[in-house]
Design an enzyme around this catalytic site. Structure first.
Site, PDB file in Angstrom:
ATOM      1  N   THR A  47       0.826  -1.209   0.000  1.00  0.00           N
ATOM      2  CA  THR A  47       0.000   0.000   0.000  1.00  0.00           C
ATOM      3  C   THR A  47       0.854   1.250   0.000  1.00  0.00           C
ATOM      4  OG1 THR A  47      -1.668  -1.247   1.228  1.00  0.00           O
ATOM      5  CG2 THR A  47      -1.936   1.136   1.180  1.00  0.00           C
ATOM      6  N   TYR A 134       4.687 -12.348   5.119  1.00  0.00           N
ATOM      7  CA  TYR A 134       3.550 -11.790   4.385  1.00  0.00           C
ATOM      8  C   TYR A 134       3.234 -12.714   3.217  1.00  0.00           C
ATOM      9  CZ  TYR A 134       0.891  -8.243   1.697  1.00  0.00           C
ATOM     10  OH  TYR A 134      -0.071  -7.555   0.989  1.00  0.00           O
ATOM     11  N   LYS A 162       1.119 -12.232   8.060  1.00  0.00           N
ATOM     12  CA  LYS A 162       0.017 -11.467   7.474  1.00  0.00           C
ATOM     13  C   LYS A 162      -0.552 -12.339   6.364  1.00  0.00           C
ATOM     14  CE  LYS A 162      -1.147  -7.359   4.756  1.00  0.00           C
ATOM     15  NZ  LYS A 162      -0.635  -6.162   4.042  1.00  0.00           N
ATOM     16  N   ILE A 205      -3.675  -5.956   9.220  1.00  0.00           N
ATOM     17  CA  ILE A 205      -2.874  -4.921   8.563  1.00  0.00           C
ATOM     18  C   ILE A 205      -3.765  -4.405   7.448  1.00  0.00           C
ATOM     19  CG2 ILE A 205      -0.795  -4.432   7.235  1.00  0.00           C
ATOM     20  CD1 ILE A 205       0.620  -6.578   8.918  1.00  0.00           C
TER      21      ILE A 205
END
Length: 291
Positions: A47, A134, A162, A205
């Site tokens: 992001t 992740y 994540k 997240i």
């Protein structure tokens, strides 16, 4: 440490020829989020357009985030790469400025085998900093399976994952396999946060928390209290917003939404381009529901 609502920070850029970092805007956004009560922040993730940041810019963003949020909430810095030596360099730099931990995306494009993945993450974790794996196969082209996560969770510095596979069955299996470890399974998808919390997940997240942190915080807190009726009400109220964050590739919609709401955002760097006129109008309609 990495539990609750952690916005995956957007990286504001200036509207000039070089699209330089807007560090004052970044500070303003972080201060707003910390004041709203987020449990932590994540600079330099997907992001945050980490793929188009230079190494020096990456360092700057993490340093400014630490300066603004450090000591107030945990900072989980994105340091992943598909080159292990580069991921180590990013991780050392984050550790040097005091990041509380690092978020490390699985190597994309290369498609490493099982032993390569384990060696990659072990090398990073051996730098003696908490590591959150992740898993986002939609971006990397490869899924980290529950058995690999369970193996990684045995390392004392690999403290969480994540999970953005979108597969609740897989996420449930990861939670089942890591229950005996001090290991946090964190949602990587706003719209799946509540189901993951109900399975024993530890937080999210979040993309949407950049612009509306309080609803995510209130949903998390309600779930922690076992008040799933309230949590569901919040989830369904904000599900249109969660979906809107993916009208186009992330972070195109969230940066446009932040701009509409008067936050620091600025342009995107190529190959990402500005939100289409249709997306902008759709975002305005969704945002108008929450005025």
């Amino acid at each position: 440490m990495f539990e609750g609502v952690f916005p995956a920070l957007i990286t504001p850029f200036q509207r000039n020829h070089g699209k330089n970092l807007d560090l004052d805007g970044l500070r303003s956004n972080i201060a707003h989020l910390v004041a709203a009560g987020v449990h932590g922040v994540v600079p330099c993730g997907s992001t945050g357009e980490s793929a188009t940041l230079s190494f020096a810019e990456h360092e700057q963003v993490v340093e400014v985030t630490m300066d603004e949020a450090g000591g107030k909430v945990p900072v989980l810095a994105g340091t992943g790469s598909n080159n292990t030596s580069e991921a180590l360099r990013f991780t050392r730099a984050a550790k040097d400025v005091g990041a509380d931990g690092v978020l490390v995306i699985s190597p994309y494009y290369n498609k490493p085998n099982r032993s390569g993945l384990i060696k990659h993450y072990t090398a990073i974790a051996d730098l003696d900093i908490p590591v959150v794996v992740y898993n986002v196969p939609g971006r990397t082209g490869q899924n980290i399976t529950p058995d690999i996560i369970a193996e990684l969770a045995k390392h004392p510095n690999i403290v969480g994952v994540k999970e953005a596979s979108g597969d609740l069955g897989q996420i449930s299996t990861i939670i089942e396999l890591t229950r005996d470890e001090d290991f946090a399974v964190i949602s990587g998808d706003d719209n799946l946060t509540l189901p993951i919390l109900s399975l024993g997940g530890k937080g999210v997240i979040s993309v949407a928390a950049n612009i509306y942190p309080r609803p995510l915080i209130e949903m998390y807190e309600a779930a922690q209290k076992g008040d799933y009726e309230t949590a569901r009400e919040i989830h369904f109220k904000y599900s249109p917003l969660f979906r809107a964050m993916f009208y186009e590739s992330n972070p195109i919609p969230v940066k446009k939404a932040a701009e509409i709401l008067g936050m620091a955002a600025g342009p995107l760097r190529l190959p990402l381009d500005e939100a289409s006129e249709q997306t902008t109008e759709r975002l305005k309609e969704v945002l108008s529901r929450y005025d």
